[in-house]
Design a protein around this motif. Structure first.
Motif, PDB file in Angstrom:
ATOM      1  N   THR A   1       0.832  -1.211   0.000  1.00 45.50           N
ATOM      2  CA  THR A   1       0.000   0.000   0.000  1.00 45.50           C
ATOM      3  C   THR A   1       0.865   1.259   0.000  1.00 45.50           C
ATOM      4  OG1 THR A   1      -0.200  -0.120   2.420  1.00 45.50           O
ATOM      5  CG2 THR A   1      -1.945  -1.122   1.126  1.00 45.50           C
ATOM      6  N   GLU A   2       2.000   1.212   0.663  1.00 40.51           N
ATOM      7  CA  GLU A   2       2.897   2.367   0.654  1.00 40.51           C
ATOM      8  C   GLU A   2       3.421   2.637  -0.756  1.00 40.51           C
ATOM      9  OE1 GLU A   2       5.839   1.386   3.560  1.00 40.51           O
ATOM     10  OE2 GLU A   2       4.702   2.288   5.231  1.00 40.51           O
ATOM     11  N   THR A   3       3.711   1.577  -1.491  1.00 46.21           N
ATOM     12  CA  THR A   3       4.179   1.743  -2.869  1.00 46.21           C
ATOM     13  C   THR A   3       3.075   2.308  -3.755  1.00 46.21           C
ATOM     14  OG1 THR A   3       5.698  -0.121  -2.588  1.00 46.21           O
ATOM     15  CG2 THR A   3       5.198   0.552  -4.845  1.00 46.21           C
ATOM     16  N   VAL A   4       1.848   1.838  -3.547  1.00 41.12           N
ATOM     17  CA  VAL A   4       0.713   2.369  -4.312  1.00 41.12           C
ATOM     18  C   VAL A   4       0.562   3.863  -4.081  1.00 41.12           C
ATOM     19  CG1 VAL A   4      -1.793   2.314  -4.593  1.00 41.12           C
ATOM     20  CG2 VAL A   4      -0.526   0.173  -4.325  1.00 41.12           C
ATOM     21  N   LEU A   5       0.585   4.278  -2.832  1.00 41.56           N
ATOM     22  CA  LEU A   5       0.394   5.695  -2.507  1.00 41.56           C
ATOM     23  C   LEU A   5       1.550   6.548  -3.025  1.00 41.56           C
ATOM     24  CD1 LEU A   5      -1.076   5.350   1.092  1.00 41.56           C
ATOM     25  CD2 LEU A   5      -2.291   6.080  -0.976  1.00 41.56           C
ATOM     26  N   GLU A   6       2.755   6.022  -2.952  1.00 39.77           N
ATOM     27  CA  GLU A   6       3.906   6.756  -3.474  1.00 39.77           C
ATOM     28  C   GLU A   6       3.756   6.973  -4.980  1.00 39.77           C
ATOM     29  OE1 GLU A   6       8.752   6.171  -3.971  1.00 39.77           O
ATOM     30  OE2 GLU A   6       7.623   4.903  -2.581  1.00 39.77           O
ATOM     31  N   ALA A   7       3.352   5.917  -5.700  1.00 38.89           N
ATOM     32  CA  ALA A   7       3.171   6.037  -7.143  1.00 38.89           C
ATOM     33  C   ALA A   7       2.004   6.957  -7.478  1.00 38.89           C
ATOM     34  CB  ALA A   7       2.947   4.651  -7.748  1.00 38.89           C
ATOM     35  N   PHE A   8       0.948   6.880  -6.686  1.00 37.82           N
ATOM     36  CA  PHE A   8      -0.220   7.725  -6.945  1.00 37.82           C
ATOM     37  C   PHE A   8       0.116   9.197  -6.686  1.00 37.82           C
ATOM     38  CE2 PHE A   8      -4.411   9.542  -6.362  1.00 37.82           C
ATOM     39  CZ  PHE A   8      -5.154   8.896  -7.340  1.00 37.82           C
ATOM     40  N   ASP A   9       0.818   9.465  -5.604  1.00 38.96           N
ATOM     41  CA  ASP A   9       1.215  10.844  -5.308  1.00 38.96           C
ATOM     42  C   ASP A   9       2.114  11.410  -6.412  1.00 38.96           C
ATOM     43  OD1 ASP A   9      -0.240  10.949  -2.978  1.00 38.96           O
ATOM     44  OD2 ASP A   9       1.444  10.412  -1.677  1.00 38.96           O
ATOM     45  N   GLN A  10       2.921  10.558  -7.004  1.00 36.95           N
ATOM     46  CA  GLN A  10       3.759  11.020  -8.111  1.00 36.95           C
ATOM     47  C   GLN A  10       2.890  11.348  -9.323  1.00 36.95           C
ATOM     48  OE1 GLN A  10       7.230  11.505  -7.828  1.00 36.95           O
ATOM     49  NE2 GLN A  10       6.713  12.715  -9.642  1.00 36.95           N
ATOM     50  N   TRP A  11       1.852  10.546  -9.546  1.00 32.50           N
ATOM     51  CA  TRP A  11       0.909  10.865 -10.623  1.00 32.50           C
ATOM     52  C   TRP A  11       0.258  12.227 -10.395  1.00 32.50           C
ATOM     53  CZ3 TRP A  11      -2.338   5.815 -11.799  1.00 32.50           C
ATOM     54  CH2 TRP A  11      -1.605   5.023 -12.706  1.00 32.50           C
ATOM     55  N   ILE A  12      -0.112  12.517  -9.147  1.00 32.55           N
ATOM     56  CA  ILE A  12      -0.718  13.812  -8.834  1.00 32.55           C
ATOM     57  C   ILE A  12       0.277  14.924  -9.093  1.00 32.55           C
ATOM     58  CG2 ILE A  12      -1.674  15.244  -7.008  1.00 32.55           C
ATOM     59  CD1 ILE A  12      -2.797  12.691  -5.737  1.00 32.55           C
ATOM     60  N   ALA A  13       1.506  14.735  -8.629  1.00 34.40           N
ATOM     61  CA  ALA A  13       2.535  15.766  -8.794  1.00 34.40           C
ATOM     62  C   ALA A  13       2.839  16.022 -10.269  1.00 34.40           C
ATOM     63  CB  ALA A  13       3.817  15.344  -8.062  1.00 34.40           C
ATOM     64  N   ASP A  14       2.771  14.972 -11.075  1.00 30.66           N
ATOM     65  CA  ASP A  14       3.069  15.092 -12.507  1.00 30.66           C
ATOM     66  C   ASP A  14       1.872  15.556 -13.321  1.00 30.66           C
ATOM     67  OD1 ASP A  14       5.616  14.240 -11.928  1.00 30.66           O
ATOM     68  OD2 ASP A  14       5.267  12.165 -12.551  1.00 30.66           O
ATOM     69  N   GLY A  15       0.712  15.675 -12.681  1.00 32.12           N
ATOM     70  CA  GLY A  15      -0.490  16.083 -13.400  1.00 32.12           C
ATOM     71  C   GLY A  15      -1.148  14.952 -14.181  1.00 32.12           C
ATOM     72  N   VAL A  16      -0.712  13.719 -13.950  1.00 32.53           N
ATOM     73  CA  VAL A  16      -1.328  12.561 -14.624  1.00 32.53           C
ATOM     74  C   VAL A  16      -2.749  12.375 -14.116  1.00 32.53           C
ATOM     75  CG1 VAL A  16      -1.199  10.052 -14.934  1.00 32.53           C
ATOM     76  CG2 VAL A  16       0.876  11.453 -15.053  1.00 32.53           C
TER      77      VAL A  16
END
Length: 409
Positions: free
Chosen positions: A392-407
């Protein structure tokens, strides 16, 4: 005071008495009716609000074209196409609040197209002689469809079929009055999973994603849940999907009747929706617990979940086939796609010492994913089990990166 309007659809040349009974029942409860005739050969005693000529024309043909085809299947598909177009138009113009379609196999075939043309939140009822039948493929069912068996209704009115028809009239009008349509005021995430005894990631992920301003809908991936997930993904309703329970892909691959359709795990990708996928229960094939085990699975390790549902463990070679199928489907994606691969297992039962633990089978699957993962998919291996905090930590890290990148917005 005006009340909700129900679009009432059927073949008025053969089912006029039944359709009139439904219309009278809806009006007796204070509702209104907009009638649509999808018959081809005959004419009703009273004209419908939307005539069969209107329906055929909307589908790019005439009634004479349908008759001249000489084939009832071709003729009904003409009417189904036109009916779907006119139903969607009536809803977009605010003229209807729900739909009820009556039919046997011919009418049900058209009904599925008509109901699929309407968005989630519009009550959709089909009264059919084949409700709940295996004749109906899951991929043709809208996410919020309701079906009522038309018992004793093959020909003519009687007390038995009136029971079905009156319930349907009350159900669709009541639904139209009570429905709380999705407001679309928050970006929506679609997630697939099973119950907390076997998969646990949604318990941690849902509140964390909600803190980030998203709404999360979790779909039970047992055939119809996956079908609803796919239909909404195809409409582009999700800001992102977390498709972590791909078991329906394996069900379909192995011939189980518990299927979400051949397009499972493709709709988000084809619509360009950002998606993360993983391996929750990838190693199990569900089948109907009170039926015989599908032929190609006979003799394999089995787990009885309850009296309705049982699961068979895949062999190592079957898991390789599952990996290839998942990768093939993900290869069609046009949007950002990440494959999260927890290398220590995909459900609570396959942990070391668990009843379905098979290290060799897991290793075969992992190796095949590594070999087959397509270039458009980012593969992220996690040295953990899918139910571990690390996942779950990996999921949230990847999702937060999507938010930061505007994905994901």
């Amino acid at each position: 005071m005006s009340d909700n309007t129900i679009l009432l659809v059927g073949t008025y040349d053969t089912k006029e008495d039944e359709l009139t009974y439904i219309a009278d029942t809806i009006r007796a409860q204070g509702g209104r009716v907009l009638s649509m005739d999808v018959s081809v050969l005959g004419d009703p005693s009273q004209p419908a609000d939307i005539s069969k000529h209107d329906v055929a024309a909307a589908g790019g043909h005439s009634i004479q074209d349908a008759i001249d085809s000489g084939d009832e299947n071709t003729a009904m598909q003409i009417m189904a196409t036109g009916g779907a177009i006119l139903a969607a138009k009536a809803h977009s113009e605010g003229r209807i609040d729900g739909v009820l379609v009556l039919g046997g196999t011919m009418g049900t075939d058209a009904a599925l197209d008509i109901c699929s043309a309407l968005p989630l939140g519009v009550p959709k009822y089909i009264v059919s002689t084949v409700s709940f039948s295996p004749l109906i493929p899951p991929e043709r069912l809208p996410a919020d469809i309701q079906m009522i068996l038309w018992a004793g209704g093959l020909y003519g009115l009687n007390s038995i079929c009136k029971s079905s028809l009156s319930q349907a009239a009350g159900a669709v009008l009541g639904a139209a009055r009570a429905v709380e349509a999705p407001p679309r005021d928050k970006p929506l995430i679609g997630m697939t999973s099973f119950g907390k005894t076997v998969l646990r990631y949604m318990v941690a992920l849902k509140p964390e994603l909600e803190k980030r301003g998203f709404e999360v809908a979790v779909f039970h991936a047992t055939g119809m849940g996956g079908r609803a997930f796919e239909s909404l993904a195809a409409e582009g309703r999700f800001a992102a999907v977390l498709d972590f329970a791909p078991q329906e892909v394996g069900n379909h691959l192995m011939g189980s009747s518990i299927s979400a359709g051949a397009d499972r795990m493709t709709s988000a990708g084809l619509s360009g929706t950002p998606q993360m996928v993983s391996i929750g229960c990838y190693d199990l094939v569900d089948f109907v617990g009170w039926q015989e085990v599908p032929g190609k699975l006979v003799g394999q390790e089995m787990h009885a979940h309850n009296r309705l549902l049982s699961s068979v463990m895949m062999t190592a070679e079957q898991r390789r086939a599952m990996a290839r199928e998942m990768c093939r489907k993900l290869g069609t994606a046009t949007g950002p796609t990440t494959f999260l691969l927890p290398t220590q297992g995909g459900n609570e039962w396959d942990r070391p010492g668990g009843p379905l633990c098979d290290p060799d089978g897991l290793a075969a699957f992992v190796d095949e994913v590594r070999a087959q993962c397509p270039d458009n998919v980012r593969l992220v291996e996690i040295d953990a089990h899918i139910n571990d905090v690390a996942f779950t930590e990996t999921v949230l890290e990847a999702f937060d990166q999507w938010i930061a990148d505007g994905v994901v917005k």
